[in-house]
Design a protein around this motif. Structure first.
Motif, PDB file in Angstrom:
ATOM      1  N   SER A   1       7.067  -9.490   1.291  1.00  0.00           N
ATOM      2  CA  SER A   1       7.037  -8.021   1.289  1.00  0.00           C
ATOM      3  C   SER A   1       7.794  -7.473   0.084  1.00  0.00           C
ATOM      4  O   SER A   1       7.351  -6.524  -0.576  1.00  0.00           O
ATOM      5  N   VAL A   2       8.943  -8.074  -0.201  1.00  0.00           N
ATOM      6  CA  VAL A   2       9.726  -7.648  -1.366  1.00  0.00           C
ATOM      7  C   VAL A   2       8.936  -7.854  -2.645  1.00  0.00           C
ATOM      8  O   VAL A   2       8.809  -6.947  -3.477  1.00  0.00           O
ATOM      9  N   VAL A   3       8.380  -9.037  -2.835  1.00  0.00           N
ATOM     10  CA  VAL A   3       7.666  -9.354  -4.072  1.00  0.00           C
ATOM     11  C   VAL A   3       6.400  -8.510  -4.200  1.00  0.00           C
ATOM     12  O   VAL A   3       6.018  -8.108  -5.314  1.00  0.00           O
ATOM     13  N   ALA A   4       5.732  -8.214  -3.079  1.00  0.00           N
ATOM     14  CA  ALA A   4       4.493  -7.432  -3.119  1.00  0.00           C
ATOM     15  C   ALA A   4       4.717  -6.033  -3.662  1.00  0.00           C
ATOM     16  O   ALA A   4       3.830  -5.457  -4.308  1.00  0.00           O
ATOM     17  N   THR A   5       5.904  -5.464  -3.424  1.00  0.00           N
ATOM     18  CA  THR A   5       6.167  -4.124  -3.950  1.00  0.00           C
ATOM     19  C   THR A   5       6.278  -4.130  -5.474  1.00  0.00           C
ATOM     20  O   THR A   5       6.138  -3.078  -6.110  1.00  0.00           O
ATOM     21  N   GLY A   6       6.526  -5.297  -6.047  1.00  0.00           N
ATOM     22  CA  GLY A   6       6.577  -5.386  -7.506  1.00  0.00           C
ATOM     23  C   GLY A   6       5.222  -5.189  -8.141  1.00  0.00           C
ATOM     24  O   GLY A   6       5.053  -4.372  -9.061  1.00  0.00           O
ATOM     25  N   VAL A   7       4.218  -5.908  -7.646  1.00  0.00           N
ATOM     26  CA  VAL A   7       2.871  -5.777  -8.222  1.00  0.00           C
ATOM     27  C   VAL A   7       2.239  -4.443  -7.828  1.00  0.00           C
ATOM     28  O   VAL A   7       1.282  -3.994  -8.466  1.00  0.00           O
ATOM     29  N   ALA A   8       2.763  -3.792  -6.784  1.00  0.00           N
ATOM     30  CA  ALA A   8       2.208  -2.507  -6.351  1.00  0.00           C
ATOM     31  C   ALA A   8       2.275  -1.462  -7.458  1.00  0.00           C
ATOM     32  O   ALA A   8       1.397  -0.591  -7.552  1.00  0.00           O
TER      33      ALA A   8
ATOM     34  N   LEU B   1       0.820  -1.213   0.000  1.00  0.00           N
ATOM     35  CA  LEU B   1       0.000   0.000   0.000  1.00  0.00           C
ATOM     36  C   LEU B   1       0.854   1.263   0.000  1.00  0.00           C
ATOM     37  O   LEU B   1       0.531   2.239  -0.692  1.00  0.00           O
ATOM     38  N   PHE B   2       1.945   1.260   0.754  1.00  0.00           N
ATOM     39  CA  PHE B   2       2.798   2.444   0.764  1.00  0.00           C
ATOM     40  C   PHE B   2       3.560   2.590  -0.547  1.00  0.00           C
ATOM     41  O   PHE B   2       3.845   3.706  -0.986  1.00  0.00           O
ATOM     42  N   SER B   3       3.884   1.492  -1.205  1.00  0.00           N
ATOM     43  CA  SER B   3       4.504   1.560  -2.533  1.00  0.00           C
ATOM     44  C   SER B   3       3.510   2.087  -3.561  1.00  0.00           C
ATOM     45  O   SER B   3       3.883   2.829  -4.473  1.00  0.00           O
ATOM     46  N   VAL B   4       2.241   1.713  -3.419  1.00  0.00           N
ATOM     47  CA  VAL B   4       1.193   2.250  -4.292  1.00  0.00           C
ATOM     48  C   VAL B   4       1.107   3.762  -4.136  1.00  0.00           C
ATOM     49  O   VAL B   4       1.040   4.512  -5.120  1.00  0.00           O
ATOM     50  N   GLY B   5       1.105   4.230  -2.889  1.00  0.00           N
ATOM     51  CA  GLY B   5       0.989   5.658  -2.649  1.00  0.00           C
ATOM     52  C   GLY B   5       2.193   6.450  -3.106  1.00  0.00           C
ATOM     53  O   GLY B   5       2.063   7.542  -3.659  1.00  0.00           O
ATOM     54  N   ALA B   6       3.385   5.894  -2.899  1.00  0.00           N
ATOM     55  CA  ALA B   6       4.608   6.606  -3.249  1.00  0.00           C
ATOM     56  C   ALA B   6       5.004   6.425  -4.712  1.00  0.00           C
ATOM     57  O   ALA B   6       5.782   7.219  -5.243  1.00  0.00           O
ATOM     58  N   GLY B   7       4.488   5.377  -5.363  1.00  0.00           N
ATOM     59  CA  GLY B   7       4.843   5.126  -6.756  1.00  0.00           C
ATOM     60  C   GLY B   7       6.206   4.509  -6.939  1.00  0.00           C
ATOM     61  O   GLY B   7       6.731   4.435  -8.049  1.00  0.00           O
ATOM     62  N   THR B   8       6.817   4.027  -5.856  1.00  0.00           N
ATOM     63  CA  THR B   8       8.137   3.406  -5.920  1.00  0.00           C
ATOM     64  C   THR B   8       8.242   2.330  -4.845  1.00  0.00           C
ATOM     65  O   THR B   8       7.640   2.453  -3.775  1.00  0.00           O
TER      66      THR B   8
ATOM     67  N   SER C   1      -0.444   1.751  -8.796  1.00  0.00           N
ATOM     68  CA  SER C   1      -0.132   3.113  -8.377  1.00  0.00           C
ATOM     69  C   SER C   1      -0.423   4.112  -9.485  1.00  0.00           C
ATOM     70  O   SER C   1       0.059   3.947 -10.611  1.00  0.00           O
ATOM     71  N   PRO C   2      -1.172   5.164  -9.173  1.00  0.00           N
ATOM     72  CA  PRO C   2      -1.420   6.191 -10.193  1.00  0.00           C
ATOM     73  C   PRO C   2      -0.170   6.956 -10.596  1.00  0.00           C
ATOM     74  O   PRO C   2      -0.178   7.658 -11.609  1.00  0.00           O
ATOM     75  N   VAL C   3       0.904   6.833  -9.803  1.00  0.00           N
ATOM     76  CA  VAL C   3       2.084   7.664 -10.045  1.00  0.00           C
ATOM     77  C   VAL C   3       3.350   6.847 -10.263  1.00  0.00           C
ATOM     78  O   VAL C   3       4.461   7.315 -10.022  1.00  0.00           O
ATOM     79  N   SER C   4       3.226   5.607 -10.739  1.00  0.00           N
ATOM     80  CA  SER C   4       4.415   4.812 -11.058  1.00  0.00           C
ATOM     81  C   SER C   4       4.757   4.957 -12.533  1.00  0.00           C
ATOM     82  O   SER C   4       3.903   5.284 -13.369  1.00  0.00           O
ATOM     83  N   ALA C   5       6.016   4.700 -12.872  1.00  0.00           N
ATOM     84  CA  ALA C   5       6.453   4.785 -14.266  1.00  0.00           C
ATOM     85  C   ALA C   5       5.745   3.741 -15.124  1.00  0.00           C
ATOM     86  O   ALA C   5       5.403   3.997 -16.284  1.00  0.00           O
ATOM     87  N   ALA C   6       5.513   2.566 -14.554  1.00  0.00           N
ATOM     88  CA  ALA C   6       4.830   1.511 -15.302  1.00  0.00           C
ATOM     89  C   ALA C   6       3.389   1.920 -15.629  1.00  0.00           C
ATOM     90  O   ALA C   6       2.894   1.676 -16.737  1.00  0.00           O
ATOM     91  N   MET C   7       2.705   2.544 -14.655  1.00  0.00           N
ATOM     92  CA  MET C   7       1.339   2.999 -14.911  1.00  0.00           C
ATOM     93  C   MET C   7       1.329   4.114 -15.951  1.00  0.00           C
ATOM     94  O   MET C   7       0.423   4.178 -16.798  1.00  0.00           O
ATOM     95  N   ALA C   8       2.328   4.978 -15.914  1.00  0.00           N
ATOM     96  CA  ALA C   8       2.423   6.037 -16.919  1.00  0.00           C
ATOM     97  C   ALA C   8       2.514   5.444 -18.322  1.00  0.00           C
ATOM     98  O   ALA C   8       1.855   5.901 -19.259  1.00  0.00           O
ATOM     99  N   ALA C   9       3.320   4.397 -18.450  1.00  0.00           N
ATOM    100  CA  ALA C   9       3.458   3.732 -19.743  1.00  0.00           C
ATOM    101  C   ALA C   9       2.143   3.082 -20.162  1.00  0.00           C
ATOM    102  O   ALA C   9       1.736   3.155 -21.327  1.00  0.00           O
ATOM    103  N   MET C  10       1.459   2.454 -19.213  1.00  0.00           N
ATOM    104  CA  MET C  10       0.197   1.773 -19.519  1.00  0.00           C
ATOM    105  C   MET C  10      -0.879   2.770 -19.940  1.00  0.00           C
ATOM    106  O   MET C  10      -1.604   2.540 -20.918  1.00  0.00           O
ATOM    107  N   ILE C  11      -0.988   3.884 -19.222  1.00  0.00           N
ATOM    108  CA  ILE C  11      -1.994   4.888 -19.564  1.00  0.00           C
ATOM    109  C   ILE C  11      -1.728   5.464 -20.952  1.00  0.00           C
ATOM    110  O   ILE C  11      -2.659   5.657 -21.745  1.00  0.00           O
ATOM    111  N   ALA C  12      -0.470   5.737 -21.233  1.00  0.00           N
ATOM    112  CA  ALA C  12      -0.125   6.302 -22.530  1.00  0.00           C
ATOM    113  C   ALA C  12      -0.510   5.363 -23.678  1.00  0.00           C
ATOM    114  O   ALA C  12      -0.846   5.819 -24.774  1.00  0.00           O
TER     115      ALA C  12
END
Length: 449
Positions: free
Chosen positions: A138-145, A102-109, A149-160
């Motif tokens: 915990s380590v692996v969960a941050t990967g799917v986070a 959840l904190f990785s989702v919020g921070a985007g990293t 996340s609305p502010v991750s680089a991966a989400m930016a690529a997906m939205i584009a």
């Protein structure tokens, strides 16, 4: 002849991705650009469209999040996460991965995890729980986070890629599939992971360390380890402002009527791409005014450096795949589309494997999602599989957070292994990937579109 050219050009694309993987970092972007040069100058293809929208989202988010980090915002978020984890230590195999997620989702990293690792180790060991269980998940969960996340680089690529005609699949269309799928996937994975490895009392290696005095017996430590961060008032305000920006993005995504209207005879609400960019610039400005970080230090922040590397890799690889698919979209749709219709999991496998090879979710997104779009995979189904496949970056024990988790585990239960498949993260990666892909596919079919 057309098939021969297709295969030859595909080998060029794959070869550049492999060479970029070996170079890592900005090398991914350089090899992507070199691949574009080969396709254009040698094979005569028209250059594809550079991923301008995705790049601008990444740059605006990286700027705002780097301002937050410089002001101490990530440290404040880490301190809150540590308190959440310590509230229920007996359930740490579930609570720690969910909190990190959840904190990785919020921070985007996923970088927010590093200061939490010693806390997770200490709380699990002192309560008699094998530390490798909560640490690995915990380590692996941050990967799917990063797929939520609305502010991750991966989400930016997906939205584009998806928030354009003819798909018009927006941010909230993606998140309403990926977020619940990942949470359910983490819960299911925790049921399996909590049984992995021997209990502390039955582990001869840990018991030998206790007997020799190298390790204190569980429950014998007097004080709990705290996250090694400095919490400040400025950091708190920086984090609150940034998270309010994330919340604003979610609200605008949910309620399109709140967005300004575009131009034309029949004006429609503007898309989420400029909304994200605008909100992140405003959030960064407010952080600068309220928390007063040292602006000159922004380029030295770890979030800034990692974001710039992601942007360069995104630029080169997305441009390469756009150039290739722009020439062969019909062939991909007819050939690969039929294959994917028969076995949709092939798409998930493709994303997973690119994540394994590149340890980059945004690279996997830009390499495989355009193929899925050309093949006609339903967007909801694609989103669910896409999220689960992100766990693949931890299949091999080469990521920094895996190495850090093993180093923080003084009991030695978290292992990096010697044969690539005998490390503590291998099974949690596969379990979380399969669980999230399965649940995400179901949610995607039910309400993803």
């Amino acid at each position: 002849m057309d098939i021969f050219l297709f295969i030859t050009q595909l080998l060029v694309v794959l070869g550049c991705i492999v060479m970029g993987t070996r170079s890592s970092g900005v090398g991914l972007g350089l090899w992507g650009g070199t691949g574009v040069a080969i396709l254009v100058f040698v094979f005569g293809l028209a250059p594809g469209a550079p991923p301008v929208d995705a790049l601008l989202i990444v740059l605006s988010v990286v700027l705002a999040s780097s301002m937050m980090q410089a002001a101490g915002g990530i440290d404040w978020m880490v301190s809150i996460a540590a308190k959440v984890i310590s509230k229920n230590p007996k359930q740490i195999t579930l609570i720690a991965p969910l909190t990190a997620f959840l904190f990785s989702v919020g921070a985007g990293t996923s970088n927010i995890l590093y200061p939490l690792l010693p806390v997770i180790y200490d709380l699990s060991y002192r309560n008699g729980i094998r530390p490798s269980r909560p640490l690995s998940l915990s380590v692996v969960a941050t990967g799917v986070a990063l797929a939520c996340s609305p502010v991750s680089a991966a989400m930016a690529a997906m939205i584009a890629l998806t928030d354009t005609a003819p798909w018009n699949f927006e941010l909230m269309d993606i998140i309403k599939v990926t977020l619940p799928a990942a949470i359910v996937g983490i819960f299911l994975a925790s049921l399996f992971v909590r049984r992995l490895g021997k209990d502390i009392a039955d582990d001869p290696e840990i018991q030998a360390k206790i007997a020799s005095g190298k390790l204190v017996a569980p429950g014998a430590t007097a004080t709990a380890v705290k996250a090694e961060v400095t919490v400040t008032k400025e950091g708190r305000w920086a984090a609150i402002i940034f998270l309010l920006g994330v919340l604003a993005i979610v609200v605008f995504g949910l309620f399109s009527g709140l967005r300004p209207l575009g131009a034309g005879d029949d004006p429609q609400p503007i898309g989420m791409t400029p909304i994200i960019e605008i909100i992140m610039f405003v959030a960064g400005t407010l952080i600068m005014l309220v928390a007063k970080p040292k602006v000159a230090e922004i380029p030295t922040m770890t979030v800034f450096r990692a974001g710039m590397v992601s942007a360069i890799a995104l630029f080169g690889l997305a441009w390469l795949t756009n150039t290739f698919l722009g020439e062969h979209s019909k062939l991909v749709a007819e050939g690969i589309g039929g294959l994917v219709d028969t076995a949709p999991w092939i798409f998930a496998l493709g994303v997973f494997l690119v994540c394994v090879l590149t340890t980059s979710q945004s690279t996997a997104t830009n390499s495989i999602v355009p193929i899925g779009l050309a093949a006609g995979i339903p967007l909801g189904l694609m989103s669910g599989m896409w999220a689960g496949a992100f766990a693949g970056i931890y299949l091999l024990p080469t990521n920094g957070s895996q190495i850090a988790a093993a180093n923080f585990d003084e009991s030695g239960s978290t292992k990096l292994g010697t044969k690539l498949v005998d490390h503590s993260f291998f099974l949690p990666t596969l379990i979380l990937a399969v669980a999230t892909i399965a649940v995400g596919s179901l949610f995607g079919v039910l309400w993803g579109g």
